[in-house]
Design an enzyme around this catalytic site. Sequence first.
Site, short mmCIF file in Angstrom:
data_model
loop_
_atom_site.label_atom_id
_atom_site.label_comp_id
_atom_site.label_asym_id
_atom_site.label_seq_id
_atom_site.Cartn_x
_atom_site.Cartn_y
_atom_site.Cartn_z
N HIS A 18 0.84 -1.20 0.00
CA HIS A 18 0.00 0.00 0.00
C HIS A 18 0.88 1.26 0.00
O HIS A 18 0.61 2.22 -0.72
CB HIS A 18 -0.89 0.04 1.25
CG HIS A 18 -1.94 -1.03 1.33
ND1 HIS A 18 -2.05 -1.88 2.40
CD2 HIS A 18 -2.92 -1.39 0.47
CE1 HIS A 18 -3.07 -2.70 2.21
NE2 HIS A 18 -3.61 -2.44 1.04
N LYS A 42 -16.17 -7.77 5.13
CA LYS A 42 -14.91 -8.52 5.17
C LYS A 42 -14.49 -8.86 6.59
O LYS A 42 -13.44 -9.47 6.79
CB LYS A 42 -13.79 -7.70 4.51
CG LYS A 42 -13.78 -7.78 2.99
CD LYS A 42 -12.45 -7.24 2.47
CE LYS A 42 -12.34 -7.36 0.96
NZ LYS A 42 -11.08 -6.74 0.48
N ARG A 91 -1.76 -5.98 -8.71
CA ARG A 91 -0.62 -6.83 -8.42
C ARG A 91 -0.43 -7.91 -9.48
O ARG A 91 0.67 -8.18 -9.92
CB ARG A 91 -0.80 -7.50 -7.06
CG ARG A 91 -0.63 -6.57 -5.91
CD ARG A 91 -1.22 -7.11 -4.67
NE ARG A 91 -2.68 -7.13 -4.76
CZ ARG A 91 -3.49 -7.32 -3.73
NH1 ARG A 91 -2.99 -7.52 -2.55
NH2 ARG A 91 -4.78 -7.31 -3.91
N SER A 129 -2.74 -7.81 2.54
CA SER A 129 -3.08 -7.78 3.97
C SER A 129 -3.55 -9.15 4.41
O SER A 129 -3.23 -9.61 5.51
CB SER A 129 -4.17 -6.73 4.25
OG SER A 129 -3.74 -5.46 3.88
P1 ADP Z 1 -9.76 -3.74 -0.74
O1 ADP Z 1 -10.53 -4.37 0.37
O2 ADP Z 1 -10.41 -2.54 -1.33
O3 ADP Z 1 -9.20 -4.67 -1.77
P2 ADP Z 1 -7.07 -3.49 0.26
O4 ADP Z 1 -6.64 -2.72 1.44
O5 ADP Z 1 -6.89 -4.95 0.28
O6 ADP Z 1 -8.56 -3.08 0.04
O7 ADP Z 1 -6.39 -2.90 -1.04
C1 ADP Z 1 -6.59 -1.57 -1.42
C2 ADP Z 1 -5.96 -1.35 -2.77
O8 ADP Z 1 -4.57 -1.54 -2.67
C3 ADP Z 1 -6.44 -2.33 -3.84
O9 ADP Z 1 -6.47 -1.65 -5.08
C4 ADP Z 1 -5.38 -3.39 -3.85
O10 ADP Z 1 -5.29 -4.01 -5.10
C5 ADP Z 1 -4.15 -2.54 -3.57
N1 ADP Z 1 -3.07 -3.31 -2.97
C6 ADP Z 1 -3.10 -4.10 -1.88
N2 ADP Z 1 -1.91 -4.68 -1.64
C7 ADP Z 1 -1.10 -4.23 -2.63
C8 ADP Z 1 0.26 -4.49 -3.00
N3 ADP Z 1 1.02 -5.33 -2.32
N4 ADP Z 1 0.74 -3.87 -4.07
C9 ADP Z 1 -0.04 -3.04 -4.80
N5 ADP Z 1 -1.31 -2.77 -4.55
C10 ADP Z 1 -1.84 -3.36 -3.48
#
Ligand code: ADP
Length: 160
Positions: A18, A42, A91, A129
């Site tokens: 992130h 979630k 990703r 995450s």
């Molecule tokens: P959501 O529940 O909206 O998927 P996340 O917190 O899991 O929320 O992710 C938020 C955004 O960050 C999403 O667009 C996800 O693809 C991106 N994201 C999460 N982890 C990574 C990572 N390691 N590299 C790049 N983008 C990421």
Amino acid sequence: MIRRAIYPGSFDPVTNGHLDVIDRARKLFDEVIVAVAHNDQKQPLFTLEERLALLQGTIGKLDNVEIAPLDGLLVDFAVAREATAVIRGLRAVSDFEFEFQMALMNRKLEATVETIFLMPKEEYTYLSSRIVKEIARLGGNVAEFLPAQVAAALRAKFKN
Ligand code: ADP
């Protein structure tokens, strides 16, 4: 005109992936609002307040990044905050289908808001995450994937 983008997500908890996306976004836009969704569906490990605090503790010092809770429709939030873009991280191909659907639906709901996808550094492409929580729950070391404060908070969650 200020170029403002929203980066929405659950951030449960914020990872180095992130942070990589936030860093890229803040170089492209005047202001980036990291919008933290309640996301009760979630069943997040960290409460909204904890997720906001971990983000604040990690990136609170960056001058063009704001952290805010996200309630309701993303496009409504974007319009209210006069943002013209939504940032999402991509990703792998596995992210694509869902993100594509969301982006097109958001465009249908609000044509003035464009979704922009940013790719993280390769070493973060396997980081999520969800997987970090799973490893921590099973007693693994996740320190290298997270800011120190977040790693400590995660250890505390699973300590007993
Ligand atoms: P959501 O529940 O909206 O998927 P996340 O917190 O899991 O929320 O992710 C938020 C955004 O960050 C999403 O667009 C996800 O693809 C991106 N994201 C999460 N982890 C990574 C990572 N390691 N590299 C790049 N983008 C990421």
